[in-house]
Design a protein around this motif. Structure first.
Motif, PDB file in Angstrom:
ATOM      1  N   SER A 113       0.855  -1.184   0.000  1.00  0.00           N
ATOM      2  CA  SER A 113       0.000   0.000   0.000  1.00  0.00           C
ATOM      3  C   SER A 113       0.889   1.231   0.000  1.00  0.00           C
ATOM      4  CB  SER A 113      -0.927   0.002   1.211  1.00  0.00           C
ATOM      5  OG  SER A 113      -0.186   0.086   2.394  1.00  0.00           O
ATOM      6  N   LEU A 114       0.433   2.215  -0.717  1.00  0.00           N
ATOM      7  CA  LEU A 114       1.200   3.438  -0.897  1.00  0.00           C
ATOM      8  C   LEU A 114       0.346   4.563  -0.337  1.00  0.00           C
ATOM      9  CD1 LEU A 114       3.858   4.157  -2.369  1.00  0.00           C
ATOM     10  CD2 LEU A 114       2.528   4.492  -4.437  1.00  0.00           C
ATOM     11  N   SER A 163       1.767  14.124  -2.672  1.00  0.00           N
ATOM     12  CA  SER A 163       3.015  13.544  -2.175  1.00  0.00           C
ATOM     13  C   SER A 163       3.730  12.734  -3.257  1.00  0.00           C
ATOM     14  CB  SER A 163       2.728  12.645  -0.973  1.00  0.00           C
ATOM     15  OG  SER A 163       1.847  11.611  -1.349  1.00  0.00           O
ATOM     16  N   GLY A 164       3.036  12.509  -4.375  1.00  0.00           N
ATOM     17  CA  GLY A 164       3.694  11.828  -5.490  1.00  0.00           C
ATOM     18  C   GLY A 164       3.301  10.392  -5.658  1.00  0.00           C
ATOM     19  N   LYS A 165       2.339   9.920  -4.842  1.00  0.00           N
ATOM     20  CA  LYS A 165       2.012   8.497  -4.925  1.00  0.00           C
ATOM     21  C   LYS A 165       1.325   8.132  -6.243  1.00  0.00           C
ATOM     22  CE  LYS A 165      -2.108   9.019  -1.922  1.00  0.00           C
ATOM     23  NZ  LYS A 165      -2.340  10.450  -2.172  1.00  0.00           N
ATOM     24  N   SER A 166       0.457   9.027  -6.710  1.00  0.00           N
ATOM     25  CA  SER A 166      -0.208   8.736  -7.995  1.00  0.00           C
ATOM     26  C   SER A 166       0.784   8.777  -9.152  1.00  0.00           C
ATOM     27  CB  SER A 166      -1.320   9.747  -8.250  1.00  0.00           C
ATOM     28  OG  SER A 166      -2.381   9.504  -7.369  1.00  0.00           O
ATOM     29  N   THR A 167       1.697   9.751  -9.091  1.00  0.00           N
ATOM     30  CA  THR A 167       2.715   9.857 -10.147  1.00  0.00           C
ATOM     31  C   THR A 167       3.538   8.578 -10.207  1.00  0.00           C
ATOM     32  OG1 THR A 167       2.828  12.222  -9.721  1.00  0.00           O
ATOM     33  CG2 THR A 167       4.628  11.258 -10.996  1.00  0.00           C
ATOM     34  N   LEU A 168       3.917   8.087  -9.037  1.00  0.00           N
ATOM     35  CA  LEU A 168       4.710   6.856  -8.985  1.00  0.00           C
ATOM     36  C   LEU A 168       3.926   5.701  -9.610  1.00  0.00           C
ATOM     37  CD1 LEU A 168       7.339   5.568  -8.008  1.00  0.00           C
ATOM     38  CD2 LEU A 168       6.209   5.039  -5.849  1.00  0.00           C
ATOM     39  N   MET A 169       2.644   5.672  -9.251  1.00  0.00           N
ATOM     40  CA  MET A 169       1.831   4.587  -9.783  1.00  0.00           C
ATOM     41  C   MET A 169       1.684   4.671 -11.299  1.00  0.00           C
ATOM     42  SD  MET A 169      -1.948   3.379  -8.772  1.00  0.00           S
ATOM     43  CE  MET A 169      -2.590   4.128 -10.224  1.00  0.00           C
ATOM     44  N   VAL A 227      -3.226  -0.424   6.002  1.00  0.00           N
ATOM     45  CA  VAL A 227      -2.624  -1.436   6.877  1.00  0.00           C
ATOM     46  C   VAL A 227      -3.033  -2.857   6.500  1.00  0.00           C
ATOM     47  CG1 VAL A 227      -2.357   0.097   8.838  1.00  0.00           C
ATOM     48  CG2 VAL A 227      -4.486  -1.219   8.599  1.00  0.00           C
ATOM     49  N   GLN A 228      -3.961  -2.986   5.597  1.00  0.00           N
ATOM     50  CA  GLN A 228      -4.342  -4.330   5.191  1.00  0.00           C
ATOM     51  C   GLN A 228      -3.312  -4.963   4.264  1.00  0.00           C
ATOM     52  OE1 GLN A 228      -8.421  -4.886   3.978  1.00  0.00           O
ATOM     53  NE2 GLN A 228      -9.044  -3.055   5.111  1.00  0.00           N
ATOM     54  N   ALA A 229      -2.402  -4.141   3.716  1.00  0.00           N
ATOM     55  CA  ALA A 229      -1.366  -4.675   2.842  1.00  0.00           C
ATOM     56  C   ALA A 229      -0.285  -5.342   3.690  1.00  0.00           C
ATOM     57  CB  ALA A 229      -0.769  -3.546   2.011  1.00  0.00           C
ATOM     58  N   GLU A 230       0.645  -6.005   3.005  1.00  0.00           N
ATOM     59  CA  GLU A 230       1.716  -6.621   3.792  1.00  0.00           C
ATOM     60  C   GLU A 230       2.969  -5.752   3.810  1.00  0.00           C
ATOM     61  OE1 GLU A 230       3.392  -9.652   0.350  1.00  0.00           O
ATOM     62  OE2 GLU A 230       2.083 -10.429   1.943  1.00  0.00           O
ATOM     63  N   ARG A 231       2.925  -4.704   3.031  1.00  0.00           N
ATOM     64  CA  ARG A 231       4.029  -3.754   3.052  1.00  0.00           C
ATOM     65  C   ARG A 231       3.438  -2.372   2.828  1.00  0.00           C
ATOM     66  NH1 ARG A 231       8.707  -3.737  -1.579  1.00  0.00           N
ATOM     67  NH2 ARG A 231       9.859  -1.898  -0.891  1.00  0.00           N
ATOM     68  N   MET A 232       3.819  -1.451   3.693  1.00  0.00           N
ATOM     69  CA  MET A 232       3.211  -0.127   3.617  1.00  0.00           C
ATOM     70  C   MET A 232       4.295   0.913   3.351  1.00  0.00           C
ATOM     71  SD  MET A 232       0.689   1.505   6.414  1.00  0.00           S
ATOM     72  CE  MET A 232       0.986   3.174   6.918  1.00  0.00           C
ATOM     73  N   ILE A 233       4.073   1.699   2.302  1.00  0.00           N
ATOM     74  CA  ILE A 233       5.052   2.718   1.941  1.00  0.00           C
ATOM     75  C   ILE A 233       4.393   4.073   2.095  1.00  0.00           C
ATOM     76  CG2 ILE A 233       6.414   3.678   0.052  1.00  0.00           C
ATOM     77  CD1 ILE A 233       6.571   0.769  -1.025  1.00  0.00           C
ATOM     78  N   GLY A 277       7.293  13.802  -2.570  1.00  0.00           N
ATOM     79  CA  GLY A 277       8.009  13.106  -3.634  1.00  0.00           C
ATOM     80  C   GLY A 277       9.076  12.158  -3.146  1.00  0.00           C
ATOM     81  N   LYS A 278       9.107  11.944  -1.842  1.00  0.00           N
ATOM     82  CA  LYS A 278      10.105  11.012  -1.316  1.00  0.00           C
ATOM     83  C   LYS A 278       9.406   9.915  -0.513  1.00  0.00           C
ATOM     84  CE  LYS A 278      13.944  14.246  -0.669  1.00  0.00           C
ATOM     85  NZ  LYS A 278      13.289  15.571  -0.939  1.00  0.00           N
ATOM     86  N   ILE A 279      10.062   8.759  -0.459  1.00  0.00           N
ATOM     87  CA  ILE A 279       9.551   7.697   0.421  1.00  0.00           C
ATOM     88  C   ILE A 279      10.074   7.967   1.815  1.00  0.00           C
ATOM     89  CG2 ILE A 279       9.703   5.234   0.964  1.00  0.00           C
ATOM     90  CD1 ILE A 279       9.719   4.693  -2.038  1.00  0.00           C
ATOM     91  N   ILE A 280       9.155   8.169   2.755  1.00  0.00           N
ATOM     92  CA  ILE A 280       9.638   8.482   4.101  1.00  0.00           C
ATOM     93  C   ILE A 280       9.535   7.275   5.026  1.00  0.00           C
ATOM     94  CG2 ILE A 280       9.285  10.982   4.024  1.00  0.00           C
ATOM     95  CD1 ILE A 280       6.606  10.455   5.536  1.00  0.00           C
ATOM     96  N   GLU A 281       8.737   6.285   4.632  1.00  0.00           N
ATOM     97  CA  GLU A 281       8.660   5.102   5.465  1.00  0.00           C
ATOM     98  C   GLU A 281       8.325   3.910   4.592  1.00  0.00           C
ATOM     99  OE1 GLU A 281       6.145   5.571   8.925  1.00  0.00           O
ATOM    100  OE2 GLU A 281       6.417   3.445   9.390  1.00  0.00           O
ATOM    101  N   ASP A 282       8.933   2.801   4.846  1.00  0.00           N
ATOM    102  CA  ASP A 282       8.696   1.587   4.075  1.00  0.00           C
ATOM    103  C   ASP A 282       8.753   0.436   5.066  1.00  0.00           C
ATOM    104  OD1 ASP A 282       8.633  -0.551   2.373  1.00  0.00           O
ATOM    105  OD2 ASP A 282      10.186   0.213   1.001  1.00  0.00           O
ATOM    106  N   THR A 283       7.576  -0.034   5.517  1.00  0.00           N
ATOM    107  CA  THR A 283       7.581  -1.065   6.556  1.00  0.00           C
ATOM    108  C   THR A 283       6.773  -2.280   6.145  1.00  0.00           C
ATOM    109  OG1 THR A 283       5.746   0.145   7.529  1.00  0.00           O
ATOM    110  CG2 THR A 283       7.891   0.331   8.619  1.00  0.00           C
TER     111      THR A 283
END
Lengths: 403, 264
Positions: free
Chosen positions: B35-36, B42-48, B203-209, B214-220
């Motif tokens: 999940s993004l 923040s740039g999530k749609s652009t990334l997608m 939070v339903q995903a197994e990895r949350m970004i 425009g930057k990734i600030i957390e990747d868990t």
């Protein structure tokens, strides 16, 4: 397969927007319809006229009063005399088979209480020969009748039918413009000879017509039959020479008569139809441009309206070229639909007019149908190019957000 | 499956240059459910969109299955979108004038293989809408429309499913049904990348970004424990935000009780 699917898609879309599609095609329908109906009528008329000319025969030369050379204006000075006919034949015996002088008049013909009006033709025995038009009952006018100013007449088929029904007409007396004529024969059923409905015509000796009926000194025309069709030019020279001499026309002076052959008529006819054609095709061109603008307009609206759809299509795997094709095909379908409807409408219109007026002949040449459809397709593609390029150039990301 | 390195994306808006992506590195492995999240802009749609081969980065490298997409032409990109990527949008983006089945079949049109309605029907069955194949989008509920959109996205059995706020236009209960479909697809082995700003969904995903500016600030990676934690924090934050809002509201004139106003 792929194109078929795109076409199905386009058709489906067009059906959903039926009213708009119809409006978009209207320009093309009207344009093509106008062309097809006008061409049908024009071609019908040309065919009809040509057929009439052909019924006259290629070996015939018509001589009219007055010159027609000077700037296409006819100076209708009467000049043809009954003697001219004999003189032409006498002076050109090896070229000319027969000459029929004609005087055209009209009148009321009565047989007891039955009464019809129609054309009265004064001529000689040569008329039947030249036109290959024979008597069905009785006999035709003879040289004796002509010489003797006889009060005899030969009835056209329909005239006899009107006046006498099933009874034999020969031997009866009818009154033409109040004068008594002895019916000596009835002509066969012929329909039209050139531009004259001969079945409705009454034939009397030329001398009787000019001297005793209408009091005229000059002929309406001369019909000359050559020995063969390929000697027509020589015949024309002979006629010119004879008539210029007998009419005492000096060298350098203009003819006071004019000579026409079938070919000349055809030439004139084709000039007229060419002119009509140019006018027609200009009108057609304008309406097609209007039609094309209509389609382009609708296509532009359609592209804008379907911006999101275009975005989706690109997102699921359409190439830009596929988008281009989709809109081009759509525009072509609209246009060709218009073309096809236009052909049908034009054809129906022409036939309706023909039925309605009872005069016009209609002929729709297959080539014009084909050309109309080709033209419609070209218009569709041309008017679709710009909107289609616009659609293909859309940015999918922006398109998907488009409201 | 997708590797991105030092992705930059710049837009020019008038005189200012907007950095939609500002040095993003991301590796999406096959079978992941990511999940993004992030605020709007923040740039999530652009990334997608870049991952979906709809957009190209200004600089940086994106490799899809080892091949760089920046080196591909329109035809190759279209093929990847068609064969390997499925898109699900917030606003469904169905074609309204055609039936559900025809909507699902749209990608098949561009596949250029022999076309079969069965394939489209199978995808519709997969999202439980086989019975409504003939219905048009206007005759269906939002949840049903989104399910049709998912069927369309999976009709070519893509490797990667990209979903942009798929529950954004739906009520909570319908949203949960849609999420269940994503879970089912994921357990069948599909790689899913889901853009959302709803924390409950993320939070339903197994990895949350998480992205910001425009930057990734957390990747868990997310397991049950981490999920609880995030939700608790989120609820606390939510409650705090609510309290703050309420207090601000009280302080503002219109919400001040008449008695207090009289005193002041």
């Amino acid at each position: 397969m792929f194109h078929l699917r795109i076409m199905m898609m386009a058709l489906h879309g067009l059906r959903q927007n039926l009213v708009r599609t119809m409006l978009a095609t209207l320009g093309v329908i009207i344009g093509v319809g106008a062309v097809v109906s006008a061409v049908s009528i024009l071609q019908g008329a040309e065919r009809d006229i040509l057929e009439r000319f052909e019924s006259l025969g290629a070996d015939q030369i018509l001589v009219f009063n007055g010159s027609q050379k000077r700037s296409h204006r006819t100076t209708r000075k009467s000049s043809l005399l009954p003697e001219d006919a004999e003189q032409i034949l006498e002076e050109n015996p090896d070229l000319i088979r027969a000459v029929a002088p004609q005087f055209n008049g009209g009148g009321q013909t009565k047989y007891y209480e039955k009464n019809i009006s129609g054309a009265v033709l004064g001529t000689t025995e040569s008329y039947a020969l030249i036109n290959n038009y024979v008597v069905e009952h009785g006999r035709f006018i003879t040289p004796q009748h002509v010489r003797g100013y006889s009060m005899v007449c030969v009835l056209g088929y329909r005239v006899a039918e009107e006046l006498f029904g099933a009874l034999p007409a020969a031997g009866k007396t009818v009154k033409i413009n109040g004068k008594s004529f002895n019916v000596i024969g009835v002509m066969e059923e012929k329909g039209a000879l050139g531009f004259v409905e001969v079945d409705n015509q009454i034939i009397i000796p030329i001398t009787t017509a000019m001297g005793r009926m209408f009091g005229a000194s000059y002929l309406t025309m001369l019909v000359v039959q050559c020995q063969s069709a390929n000697r027509v030019p020589a015949c024309i020279d002979g006629i010119n020479k004879t008539l210029r001499t007998s009419h005492r026309i000096r060298a350098g002076q203009e003819d006071d008569f004019s000579v026409f052959t079938q070919d000349q008529f055809k030439e004139q006819l084709s000039q007229v139809t060419r002119l009509f054609g140019i006018v027609l095709y200009s009108i057609a061109g304008i309406s097609i441009v209007v039609g094309a603008i209509g389609i382009m307009n609708i296509m532009l609206v359609s592209v804008t309206e379907r911006t999101r759809e275009i975005g989706v299509r690109i997102a699921v795997g359409a190439r830009r070229f596929d988008i281009l094709k989709q809109f081009l095909i759509e525009a072509s379908i609209i246009s060709m639909l218009g073309g096809a409807l236009g052909v049908v409408c034009g054809w129906a219109m022409a036939n309706f007019l023909s039925e309605f007026t009872q005069v016009l002949e209609v002929y729709t040449p297959p080539i014009i149908v084909f050309l109309s459809l080709v033209m419609a397709a070209v218009v569709g593609i041309l008017s679709g190019i710009y909107p289609a390029i616009r659609a293909a150039r859309l940015d999918p990301v922006q398109s998907l957000r488009y409201e | 499956m997708i590797k991105a390195a030092q992705l930059h994306k710049e837009y020019r808006m008038g005189d200012t240059v907007v950095h939609a992506l500002d040095g993003v590195d991301l590796h999406v492995r096959p079978g992941e459910f990511i999940s993004l999240t992030g605020a709007s802009g923040s740039g999530k749609s652009t990334l997608m969109h870049i991952f979906g081969c709809l957009d190209q980065p200004t600089s940086g490298v994106v490799a899809f299955q080892g091949e760089q997409i920046s080196h591909m032409n329109d035809k190759q990109l279209a093929r990847i979108r068609n064969q390997h990527i499925g898109f699900v949008f917030q606003t469904f983006n169905l074609i309204n004038r055609t039936s559900a089945l025809e909507n699902v079949a749209v990608p098949l049109v561009y596949t250029r293989r022999s076309f079969s309605k069965k394939t489209a029907m199978a995808a519709l069955d997969r999202v439980g809408l086989g019975a409504r194949a003939k219905h048009k989008p206007s005759e269906m509920s939002g949840g049903e429309c989104q399910r049709v959109a998912i069927a369309r996205a999976i009709v070519n059995k893509p490797l990667l499913l990209l979903a942009d706020e798929p529950t954004g236009n739906l009520d909570t209960r319908t949203g949960r049904q849609i999420m269940q479909i994503f879970h089912d697809l994921h357990s069948d082995g599909m790689t899913i990348m889901l853009v959302t700003h709803e924390i409950d969904v993320a939070v339903q995903a197994e990895r949350m970004i998480q992205m910001s500016d425009g930057k990734i600030i957390e990747d868990t990676a997310i397991d049950d424990e981490r999920r609880e934690e995030i939700l608790n924090v989120a609820h606390d934050e939510h409650a705090k935000a609510f309290r703050d809002k309420a207090q601000r509201g009280l302080r503002s004139k219109s919400l001040t009780p008449p008695a207090e106003r009289a005193e002041s």
